[in-house]
Design an enzyme around this catalytic site. Structure first.
Site, PDB file in Angstrom:
ATOM      1  CB  CYS A  83      -1.603  -6.241 -32.707  1.00 42.59           C
ATOM      2  SG  CYS A  83      -2.593  -5.707 -34.102  1.00 42.59           S
ATOM      3  CB  CYS A  99      -3.648  -8.773 -34.369  1.00 42.42           C
ATOM      4  SG  CYS A  99      -2.396  -7.801 -35.235  1.00 42.42           S
TER       5      CYS A  99
END
Length: 119
Positions: A45, A48
């Site tokens: 991600c 993230c």
């Protein structure tokens, strides 16, 4: 770690994120610290990865403990907390979930959120 003073609530707050492995571990950590910011993330991600330095700074500089949960390794745990997208940040206060934030947040926003519960 059997009979340490688990009833002690003034545990020194760690300065690095705690990596969580399973629901029992998360509950144990949430119960141990007054305020726990939990970052549900995935290695693949991009947002993230953008949030990671912020999470590490908050662990080092605030009175909140910080935990990280890899949603790929802990799918049941993520589902139990209704995590549908990453990053998702959950704030636990006195062992109970108090806040839920989805998406990348600025350090100042997260810091002020933590301060609402630590001051």
């Amino acid at each position: 770690m059997a009979a340490d003073t688990a009833s002690e609530t003034s545990t020194e707050t760690p300065t690095e994120p705690i990596h969580i492995d399973g629901q029992a571990h998360l509950q144990e950590v949430a119960d141990e610290y007054d305020v726990l910011l939990t970052d549900f993330y995935a290695d693949w991600c991009g947002p993230c990865k953008m949030l990671e330095p912020t999470v590490e700074t908050l662990a080092a500089e605030t009175d909140a403990a910080v935990a990280k949960v890899d949603v790929d390794a802990n799918q049941q745990l993520a589902a139990a907390f209704g995590v549908q997208g990453v990053p998702t940040l959950l704030l636990f206060v006195d062992g109970e979930q108090a806040e839920s934030i989805v998406g990348v947040q600025g350090e100042d926003q997260l810091r002020s959120l933590i301060q609402q519960y630590t001051e």
